[in-house]
Design a protein around this motif. Structure first.
Motif, mmCIF file in Angstrom:
data_model
loop_
_atom_site.group_PDB
_atom_site.id
_atom_site.type_symbol
_atom_site.label_atom_id
_atom_site.label_comp_id
_atom_site.label_asym_id
_atom_site.label_seq_id
_atom_site.Cartn_x
_atom_site.Cartn_y
_atom_site.Cartn_z
ATOM 1 N N ASP A 102 0.892 -1.264 -0.297
ATOM 2 C CA ASP A 102 0.164 0.018 -0.381
ATOM 3 C C ASP A 102 0.996 0.993 -0.072
ATOM 4 O O ASP A 102 0.135 2.254 -0.394
ATOM 5 C CB ASP A 102 -1.095 0.043 1.422
ATOM 6 N N LYS A 103 2.107 1.341 0.379
ATOM 7 C CA LYS A 103 3.179 2.120 0.550
ATOM 8 C C LYS A 103 3.185 2.860 -0.270
ATOM 9 O O LYS A 103 3.493 3.707 -0.953
ATOM 10 C CB LYS A 103 3.603 2.180 1.237
ATOM 11 N N LYS A 104 3.745 1.839 -1.528
ATOM 12 C CA LYS A 104 4.336 1.856 -2.752
ATOM 13 C C LYS A 104 3.122 2.226 -4.263
ATOM 14 O O LYS A 104 3.790 3.281 -4.052
ATOM 15 C CB LYS A 104 4.638 0.537 -3.129
ATOM 16 N N LYS A 105 1.928 1.540 -3.578
ATOM 17 C CA LYS A 105 0.814 2.757 -4.209
ATOM 18 C C LYS A 105 0.475 3.704 -3.936
ATOM 19 O O LYS A 105 -0.424 4.923 -4.818
ATOM 20 C CB LYS A 105 -1.105 1.436 -4.018
ATOM 21 N N ALA A 106 0.640 4.392 -3.137
ATOM 22 C CA ALA A 106 0.572 5.388 -2.467
ATOM 23 C C ALA A 106 0.454 7.073 -2.855
ATOM 24 O O ALA A 106 2.085 6.879 -3.382
ATOM 25 C CB ALA A 106 0.745 6.179 -1.047
ATOM 26 N N ALA A 107 0.178 8.011 -3.775
ATOM 27 C CA ALA A 107 0.141 8.557 -4.584
ATOM 28 C C ALA A 107 1.189 9.725 -3.642
ATOM 29 O O ALA A 107 1.592 9.619 -2.097
ATOM 30 C CB ALA A 107 -1.073 9.512 -4.257
ATOM 31 N N ARG A 108 2.228 10.343 -4.439
ATOM 32 C CA ARG A 108 3.609 11.321 -3.292
ATOM 33 C C ARG A 108 3.398 11.929 -3.709
ATOM 34 O O ARG A 108 2.551 12.896 -5.034
ATOM 35 C CB ARG A 108 4.411 10.717 -4.835
ATOM 36 N N VAL A 109 3.552 13.636 -2.919
ATOM 37 C CA VAL A 109 2.948 15.150 -2.993
ATOM 38 C C VAL A 109 3.797 15.793 -3.936
ATOM 39 O O VAL A 109 5.235 15.430 -2.793
ATOM 40 C CB VAL A 109 2.384 15.505 -1.809
ATOM 41 N N ASP A 110 4.318 16.725 -4.755
ATOM 42 C CA ASP A 110 5.473 17.232 -5.202
ATOM 43 C C ASP A 110 5.164 18.488 -4.440
ATOM 44 O O ASP A 110 4.403 18.995 -5.225
ATOM 45 C CB ASP A 110 5.430 17.775 -6.646
#
Length: 151
Positions: A102-110
């Motif tokens: 789930d952490k890998k799929k989580a969106a990252r915020v720029d």
């Protein structure tokens, strides 16, 4: 005796449940045959570390679940057997792997892009015009550059 004939050794009420169980057993058998057909080394080479962990956990959970069912068929209460603790341990590791996935799929915020987005979303053209006027009134009055006259 034909395959469609019902055997009178069990109550009719559980006939549908037995058919479902038979279908589930055949599905498990097909999956296990597919899994066993490929050598373990080849399978591990094709998978990444996370997928290898998932495969190992799935295999351990499946075997322990089958052993649980075996104990039930032998009249032994599996809740009082060590297999219960083993299944709980495997479930704990499965939830850890799920969290990692789930952490890998989580969106990252720029952050920079988010700041630009907010700044532009909150843009007020009237405020910008008033700031320009204020800046112009503070600047010294330097009129337009004079051009030399044509003769």
């Amino acid at each position: 005796m034909a395959a469609d004939d019902k055997i009178d050794d069990y109550p009719y009420e559980i006939d549908e449940q037995l058919k479902g169980f038979e279908l589930s057993v055949s599905t498990v058998k097909t999956m296990l045959n597919t899994l066993i057909a490929m050598p373990r080394n080849e399978l591990e080479q094709k998978l990444g570390p996370l997928d290898q962990a998932k495969l190992d956990l799935m295999s351990a959970y499946t075997l322990n679940s089958l052993f649980w069912m075996y104990l039930v068929t032998q009249g032994i209460n599996p809740r009082e057997h060590g297999v219960k603790q083993e299944l709980e341990r495997i479930r704990t590791y499965m939830s850890r792997v799920k969290d990692i996935t789930d952490k890998k799929k989580a969106a990252r915020v720029d952050k920079a892009a988010a700041g630009r987005f907010l700044r532009n979303a909150l843009f007020d053209p009237e405020e910008k015009a008033s700031k320009k006027k204020a800046a112009a009134s503070k600047a010294p009055n330097v009129g337009p550059a004079k051009r030399p006259k044509k003769s």
